[in-house]
Scaffold this motif. Structure first.
Motif, mmCIF file in Angstrom:
data_model
loop_
_atom_site.group_PDB
_atom_site.id
_atom_site.type_symbol
_atom_site.label_atom_id
_atom_site.label_comp_id
_atom_site.label_asym_id
_atom_site.label_seq_id
_atom_site.Cartn_x
_atom_site.Cartn_y
_atom_site.Cartn_z
ATOM 1 N N HIS A 259 0.838 -1.205 0.000
ATOM 2 C CA HIS A 259 0.000 0.000 0.000
ATOM 3 C C HIS A 259 0.877 1.262 0.000
ATOM 4 N N LEU A 260 1.929 1.251 0.835
ATOM 5 C CA LEU A 260 2.840 2.406 0.860
ATOM 6 C C LEU A 260 3.494 2.594 -0.508
ATOM 7 N N ALA A 261 3.934 1.495 -1.109
ATOM 8 C CA ALA A 261 4.603 1.588 -2.422
ATOM 9 C C ALA A 261 3.656 2.185 -3.459
ATOM 10 N N LEU A 262 2.398 1.769 -3.403
ATOM 11 C CA LEU A 262 1.424 2.286 -4.381
ATOM 12 C C LEU A 262 1.102 3.757 -4.131
ATOM 13 N N GLU A 263 1.081 4.170 -2.876
ATOM 14 C CA GLU A 263 0.873 5.594 -2.545
ATOM 15 C C GLU A 263 2.030 6.445 -3.073
ATOM 16 N N ILE A 264 3.244 5.890 -2.959
ATOM 17 C CA ILE A 264 4.423 6.603 -3.460
ATOM 18 C C ILE A 264 4.312 6.772 -4.977
ATOM 19 N N LYS A 265 3.876 5.695 -5.619
ATOM 20 C CA LYS A 265 3.699 5.749 -7.075
ATOM 21 C C LYS A 265 2.674 6.828 -7.449
ATOM 22 N N LYS A 266 1.585 6.848 -6.682
ATOM 23 C CA LYS A 266 0.508 7.793 -6.984
ATOM 24 C C LYS A 266 0.988 9.229 -6.799
ATOM 25 N N LYS A 267 1.674 9.479 -5.679
ATOM 26 C CA LYS A 267 2.045 10.849 -5.355
ATOM 27 C C LYS A 267 3.281 11.328 -6.119
ATOM 28 N N TYR A 268 4.287 10.418 -6.274
ATOM 29 C CA TYR A 268 5.562 10.870 -6.849
ATOM 30 C C TYR A 268 5.877 10.243 -8.207
ATOM 31 N N LYS A 269 4.996 9.394 -8.708
ATOM 32 C CA LYS A 269 5.227 8.693 -9.984
ATOM 33 C C LYS A 269 6.538 7.917 -9.949
ATOM 34 N N LYS A 270 6.848 7.362 -8.807
ATOM 35 C CA LYS A 270 8.103 6.611 -8.694
ATOM 36 C C LYS A 270 7.835 5.183 -8.244
ATOM 37 N N ASN A 271 8.496 4.244 -8.928
ATOM 38 C CA ASN A 271 8.383 2.836 -8.538
ATOM 39 C C ASN A 271 9.382 2.506 -7.440
ATOM 40 N N ILE A 272 8.888 1.865 -6.408
ATOM 41 C CA ILE A 272 9.790 1.349 -5.377
ATOM 42 C C ILE A 272 10.399 0.054 -5.919
ATOM 43 N N GLN A 273 11.757 -0.049 -5.832
ATOM 44 C CA GLN A 273 12.411 -1.211 -6.460
ATOM 45 C C GLN A 273 12.144 -2.521 -5.731
ATOM 46 N N TYR A 274 12.102 -2.440 -4.383
ATOM 47 C CA TYR A 274 11.915 -3.722 -3.675
ATOM 48 C C TYR A 274 11.103 -3.570 -2.391
ATOM 49 N N ILE A 275 10.482 -4.667 -2.035
ATOM 50 C CA ILE A 275 9.841 -4.821 -0.737
ATOM 51 C C ILE A 275 10.606 -5.918 -0.012
ATOM 52 N N ASP A 276 11.115 -5.600 1.197
ATOM 53 C CA ASP A 276 11.926 -6.543 1.957
ATOM 54 C C ASP A 276 11.116 -6.982 3.175
ATOM 55 N N MET A 277 10.769 -8.262 3.223
ATOM 56 C CA MET A 277 9.901 -8.771 4.291
ATOM 57 C C MET A 277 10.662 -9.232 5.532
ATOM 58 N N GLY A 278 11.991 -9.019 5.560
ATOM 59 C CA GLY A 278 12.757 -9.391 6.745
ATOM 60 C C GLY A 278 12.830 -10.897 6.933
ATOM 61 N N GLY A 279 13.041 -11.298 8.190
ATOM 62 C CA GLY A 279 13.160 -12.731 8.497
ATOM 63 C C GLY A 279 12.039 -13.147 9.433
ATOM 64 N N GLY A 280 12.307 -14.152 10.243
ATOM 65 C CA GLY A 280 11.373 -14.506 11.302
ATOM 66 C C GLY A 280 10.589 -15.786 11.129
ATOM 67 N N PHE A 281 10.723 -16.466 9.973
ATOM 68 C CA PHE A 281 9.978 -17.725 9.827
ATOM 69 C C PHE A 281 10.466 -18.706 10.898
ATOM 70 N N ALA A 282 9.530 -19.390 11.540
ATOM 71 C CA ALA A 282 9.900 -20.351 12.583
ATOM 72 C C ALA A 282 10.679 -21.503 11.962
ATOM 73 N N SER A 283 11.653 -22.024 12.706
ATOM 74 C CA SER A 283 12.335 -23.248 12.262
ATOM 75 C C SER A 283 11.581 -24.436 12.851
ATOM 76 N N LYS A 284 12.133 -25.629 12.680
ATOM 77 C CA LYS A 284 11.407 -26.831 13.134
ATOM 78 C C LYS A 284 11.690 -27.164 14.595
ATOM 79 N N ASN A 285 12.229 -26.208 15.343
ATOM 80 C CA ASN A 285 12.454 -26.454 16.760
ATOM 81 C C ASN A 285 11.158 -26.374 17.551
#
Ligand SMILES: Cc1ncc(COP(=O)(O)O)c(C=O)c1O
Lengths: 454, 86
Positions: free
Chosen positions: A237-263
């Motif tokens: 949503h933020l990326a699309l708002e940036i596009k709307k307001k500034y006509k600029k494409n955001i190159q990437y969305i970084d979702m970080g880490g945090g997936f649980a392991s099998k422990n």
């Protein structure tokens, strides 16, 4: 001489609780693990000493490929960046780099490690709240992706940009409500109260920096894939708002880490293997959210993942040896091992799966497993069902690849060696066992304290 | 040290105490020891038998034996429940 003697096993007797399934005594738990990728545990300990960390390169690459496939089959542009803090043994980092991972670092020290490993500056993501001016200058000169955590950092980067005449590539870290509590709102800018949008405007209205991405890391050991879907929607949503307001494409969305392991988290009734979602489930949630957010096909951002523990935990084993057996005052069996919480930090969070490394009959005992430190907190497992172990028997702790080899302490004992078993089953030392010299080489005793008489 | 007389043993290592209704599971060597105790053998007889039959030595077995006997006492399988020497 008499006939050949029989194998000896300690006599044990255990009360049976009728009608009560022993929740710890699953058979898989005490099935012996005698070999790791074709190497006998006994031989490894004989050759490299006990205790010993072992990393299976085969499991590492298989896990990475599985995760990569889960995302790439659902989304056209995917990039993993190896989270250095999760395990920054250079051999481990390089195995991930060979698989195509960029580097994700959270300190100047980790940043230098990534550079020394040969990661190009523009493929290093620099996260974290404490980046010094000197470190930022290096990262800017190298064209790295700098993820801004707070406004003071934003202004500092702006100043450096003016001085250096370079246009830093930045992203902002966004924290948000994803329905998972506690919320990690101390890092980055908040989505709901408008801080994130405000920071975006501050960057966009100033031509000294280039906003290349949006980042979030919603927590660690997350068990709910839907939280990632919500986070991905909000960043989109933020990326699309940036596009709307500034006509600029955001190159990437970084979702970080945090997936649980099998422990298995302490206190959890389900074993990790049953409780933890699969890569497919996380990928489905994230990719669906971005694909449905409203981007045109050509505007779809690159999806970056900084997955740490879920990629490396299962590749790591800790091998050790029984020091002694005791009976506690309440009658429980206590087994003392030659490794403690000093090198197995994650035993504070997890009920690690621990297997004997030699064959046994089917008889078992409930036991407490202690480490060798002279401290009450040195408990590896509070309650575990194992066959009767005796002095010099070996055990294997499973899924220790994440955070132990970076958060271990040199306390009371020296830290053990780490061995990697390659794809062909050959073992390589990737970190030597510490010596007294490795600990004392940076110590300085003032001259007047050199001598004493007793 | 005397075991309760009426303990029921099965070849698979199942031990039943009819006086309390408790049941237990023991390994083959544990079962052998319980059988010898029921026959009235003393600690020395048992040690001699075990060290002759199994790959262990006096010192290691003695430690395990006393631990095992302690557990029998704790599980209330000993006559009168008293802790005797040997
Ligand atoms: C910014 C960032 N990215 C990635 C990770 C890796 O997380 P995990 O090991 O839980 O996947 C962390 C760890 O806390 C982090 O803070």
């Amino acid at each position: 001489m008499s006939a050949k003697k029989l194998q000896y096993e300690r006599p044990v007797i255990q009360k049976l609780n009728v009608g009560l399934m022993n929740k710890f005594g699953t058979r898989t738990e005490y099935t012996p693990l005698t070999h790791i990728d074709g190497n006998s545990v006994k031989d490894l300990l004989g050759k490299f000493g006990s205790p010993l960390f072992v990393i299976s390169e085969r499991t590492l690459r298989r896990t990475f490929r599985e995760a990569n496939r889960s995302f790439k089959t659902r989304y056209p542009k995917v990039q993993f960046a190896w989270s250095y803090k999760t395990n920054y043994m250079n051999a481990v980092c390089n195995a991930f780099h060979q698989e195509g991972s960029w580097a994700e670092v959270v300190s100047g020290f980790e940043y230098q490690k990534a550079l020394n490993n040969g990661v190009p500056g523009n493929k290093i993501i620099f996260n974290g709240p404490d980046k010094t001016e000197a470190e930022l200058k290096v990262a800017i000169a190298n064209n790295s992706m700098i993820h801004i955590d707070h406004l003071d950092e934003l202004y500092l980067i702006k100043e450096i940009a003016v001085e250096s005449n370079k246009k830093p590539r930045v992203a902002i870290r966004v924290n948000m409500d994803t329905g998972v509590y506690p919320m990690w709102d101390r890092f980055g800018f908040n989505y709901e109260n408008g801080q994130a949008w405000d920071a975006i405007n501050k960057i966009m209205l100033n031509d000294k920096m280039e906003l290349v991405g949006l980042h979030s890391h919603i927590g660690t050991f997350m068990l709910t894939p839907s939280a990632y879907g919500m986070a991905a929607s909000k960043l989109s949503h933020l990326a699309l708002e940036i596009k709307k307001k500034y006509k600029k494409n955001i190159q990437y969305i970084d979702m970080g880490g945090g997936f649980a392991s099998k422990n298995t988290l302490k206190g959890s009734y389900l074993q990790g293997i049953d409780a933890s979602p699969t890569f497919d489930q996380f990928a489905e949630s994230i990719c669906t959210a971005i694909l449905n957010a409203g981007f045109t096909e050509t505007d779809l951002p690159l999806l970056i993942l900084e997955t740490g523990r879920a990629l490396i935990d299962e590749s790591g084993y800790l091998l050790g040896t029984v020091v002694s057996n005791k009976r506690l005052s309440d009658g429980r069996r206590a087994t003392i091992l030659d490794f403690g919480v000093n090198i197995l930090f994650t035993s504070f969070w997890y009920d690690h799966k621990i297997s004997p490394a030699q064959e046994f009959s089917q008889y078992t005992e409930d036991a407490v497993l202690y480490g060798p430190l002279c401290m009450n907190i040195d408990v590896i497992r509070e309650n575990i069902t194992l066959p009767p172990l005796k002095r010099d028997d070996h055990v294997v702790v499973h899924s220790v690849g994440a955070y132990n080899m970076t958060q271990w302490m040199q306390f009371i004992a020296l830290r053990p060696a780490i061995v990697m078993i390659d794809m062909e089953g050959n073992s390589h030392i990737i970190r030597k066992r510490e010596t007294l010299d490795s600990i004392e080489k940076d110590e300085i005793v003032p001259k007047y304290l050199k001598d004493f008489k007793l | 040290m005397k075991l309760k007389k009426n303990l029921a043993l099965s070849d698979s290592g199942f031990v039943f105490d009819p006086s309390t209704g408790d049941s237990f599971s023991t390994n083959p060597i544990g079962l052998e020891i319980i059988r010898m105790l029921k026959e009235g053998k003393n600690a020395n007889d048992i040690k001699n038998h075990v060290t002759k039959t199994y790959m262990t030595d006096d010192a290691s077995f003695e430690k395990d034996y006393y631990d095992f006997v302690n557990m029998l006492t704790k599980h209330n399988l000993v006559e009168g429940g008293e802790k005797e020497k040997n």
